[in-house]
Design a protein around this motif. Sequence first.
Motif, PDB file in Angstrom:
ATOM      1  N   THR A   7       0.852  -1.200   0.000  1.00 18.05           N
ATOM      2  CA  THR A   7       0.000   0.000   0.000  1.00 18.05           C
ATOM      3  C   THR A   7       0.889   1.253   0.000  1.00 18.05           C
ATOM      4  O   THR A   7       0.470   2.325   0.429  1.00 18.05           O
ATOM      5  CB  THR A   7      -0.921   0.035   1.249  1.00 18.05           C
ATOM      6  N   LEU A   8       2.139   1.087  -0.489  1.00 15.99           N
ATOM      7  CA  LEU A   8       3.126   2.185  -0.388  1.00 15.99           C
ATOM      8  C   LEU A   8       2.677   3.455  -1.092  1.00 15.99           C
ATOM      9  O   LEU A   8       3.008   4.551  -0.676  1.00 15.99           O
ATOM     10  CB  LEU A   8       4.469   1.735  -0.988  1.00 15.99           C
ATOM     11  N   TYR A   9       1.910   3.288  -2.183  1.00 17.24           N
ATOM     12  CA  TYR A   9       1.520   4.472  -2.955  1.00 17.24           C
ATOM     13  C   TYR A   9       0.062   4.863  -2.715  1.00 17.24           C
ATOM     14  O   TYR A   9      -0.496   5.687  -3.423  1.00 17.24           O
ATOM     15  CB  TYR A   9       1.816   4.240  -4.451  1.00 17.24           C
ATOM     16  N   LEU A  13      -0.392  11.760   1.551  1.00 15.41           N
ATOM     17  CA  LEU A  13       0.106  12.945   2.249  1.00 15.41           C
ATOM     18  C   LEU A  13       1.552  13.287   1.903  1.00 15.41           C
ATOM     19  O   LEU A  13       1.965  14.429   1.986  1.00 15.41           O
ATOM     20  CB  LEU A  13      -0.018  12.751   3.770  1.00 15.41           C
ATOM     21  N   THR A  14       2.331  12.273   1.523  1.00 16.85           N
ATOM     22  CA  THR A  14       3.741  12.547   1.256  1.00 16.85           C
ATOM     23  C   THR A  14       4.051  12.411  -0.231  1.00 16.85           C
ATOM     24  O   THR A  14       3.431  11.629  -0.935  1.00 16.85           O
ATOM     25  CB  THR A  14       4.627  11.534   2.019  1.00 16.85           C
ATOM     26  N   ASP A  15       5.056  13.168  -0.669  1.00 20.28           N
ATOM     27  CA  ASP A  15       5.545  13.049  -2.050  1.00 20.28           C
ATOM     28  C   ASP A  15       6.247  11.693  -2.152  1.00 20.28           C
ATOM     29  O   ASP A  15       7.142  11.406  -1.371  1.00 20.28           O
ATOM     30  CB  ASP A  15       6.533  14.199  -2.289  1.00 20.28           C
ATOM     31  N   PRO A  16       5.849  10.848  -3.118  1.00 15.07           N
ATOM     32  CA  PRO A  16       6.480   9.523  -3.171  1.00 15.07           C
ATOM     33  C   PRO A  16       7.970   9.562  -3.489  1.00 15.07           C
ATOM     34  O   PRO A  16       8.714   8.657  -3.129  1.00 15.07           O
ATOM     35  CB  PRO A  16       5.705   8.798  -4.273  1.00 15.07           C
ATOM     36  N   GLY A  17       8.450  10.644  -4.131  1.00 16.24           N
ATOM     37  CA  GLY A  17       9.868  10.721  -4.502  1.00 16.24           C
ATOM     38  C   GLY A  17      10.206   9.639  -5.510  1.00 16.24           C
ATOM     39  O   GLY A  17       9.321   8.964  -6.041  1.00 16.24           O
ATOM     40  N   LEU A  18      11.514   9.456  -5.756  1.00 15.51           N
ATOM     41  CA  LEU A  18      11.934   8.433  -6.717  1.00 15.51           C
ATOM     42  C   LEU A  18      11.870   7.065  -6.062  1.00 15.51           C
ATOM     43  O   LEU A  18      12.149   6.908  -4.877  1.00 15.51           O
ATOM     44  CB  LEU A  18      13.358   8.711  -7.191  1.00 15.51           C
ATOM     45  N   ALA A 202       6.861   7.701  -9.684  1.00 15.26           N
ATOM     46  CA  ALA A 202       8.077   7.354  -8.932  1.00 15.26           C
ATOM     47  C   ALA A 202       9.082   6.580  -9.784  1.00 15.26           C
ATOM     48  O   ALA A 202      10.288   6.640  -9.551  1.00 15.26           O
ATOM     49  CB  ALA A 202       7.699   6.538  -7.694  1.00 15.26           C
ATOM     50  N   LEU A 203       8.571   5.842 -10.785  1.00 11.89           N
ATOM     51  CA  LEU A 203       9.458   5.029 -11.626  1.00 11.89           C
ATOM     52  C   LEU A 203      10.010   5.783 -12.842  1.00 11.89           C
ATOM     53  O   LEU A 203      10.910   5.295 -13.515  1.00 11.89           O
ATOM     54  CB  LEU A 203       8.728   3.771 -12.114  1.00 11.89           C
TER      55      LEU A 203
END
Length: 243
Positions: A7-9, A13-18, A202-203
């Motif tokens: 469920t990481l994405y 609330l947070t920017d997933p970043g790379l 992110a990818l």
Amino acid sequence: MTDPRDTLYAETLTDPGLFTFNQAVVGVFPDMIQRSVPGYATVIAMTGLLAARHARPGTRIYDLGCSLGASIMAVARHEETRSCDIVGIDNSDAMLSSCRQTLQRELPERNITLMAGDIAQTTYSNASVCILNYTLQFVPVDQRLALLKALREAMEPGDILILSEKIELEPASMNNLMIDLHHGFKRAQGYSDLEIARKRQALENVLIPETRSAHTRRLHEAGFNHCDYWFQCYNFASLIAIA
Ligand code: GEK
């Protein structure tokens, strides 16, 4: 026991970043890869069969970007690979330490070497089977040819390389269709549109897919005699290349 769910994405609330192969990814990796890569289970099982057919006694079977050891376990299951050294390499310490625990639990009798390192900077020798299941796509494009050449030089004529990748289809309309179908697959696996979009972001520039012809051209340039696609499901494909 079921694998922890990815469920990481789902968290907005947070920017997933790379995307990186960190501890959070490792914790959900088996669920993530099963629900994200169409045909994954088939490719892993067939990797074992292909390796069993081509393993030469006393040689090495390399699994590059071994993650949690799925391909290693598929290979080690076959009697024909028993007299080979299986060598797994990954540059994520989190992946490797979890892989080590799994292999000690599942295959305590098998002596498997796990190495931390960049597969593009590793020296290879005495290989009969080289496995790159969904890993070359993360290696910078300008390093891919040198890596394949190094592997080819470690092999004898008739030995095999298994290369599985996310690919880019041609023309663009076909690529867009396959991307759509892949997203439909992910939706059917329970990912939301938001999770799909955030993972894709992110990818971006981390996973670089190439066309079918770019892969076959490079394999020939690296010195492989023959190569062909033996599996494809949407924009995920697997090749066998013969040294
Ligand atoms: C499976 N093969 O389950 N050097 C070493 N490792 C790397 C490098 C590099 N340059 N780049 C990426 N990795 C596995 C799945 S996952 C595919 C492979 C995916 C490693 C990275 O740490 C990760 O473990 C793996 O390659 C890619 O069949 O997550 O889509």
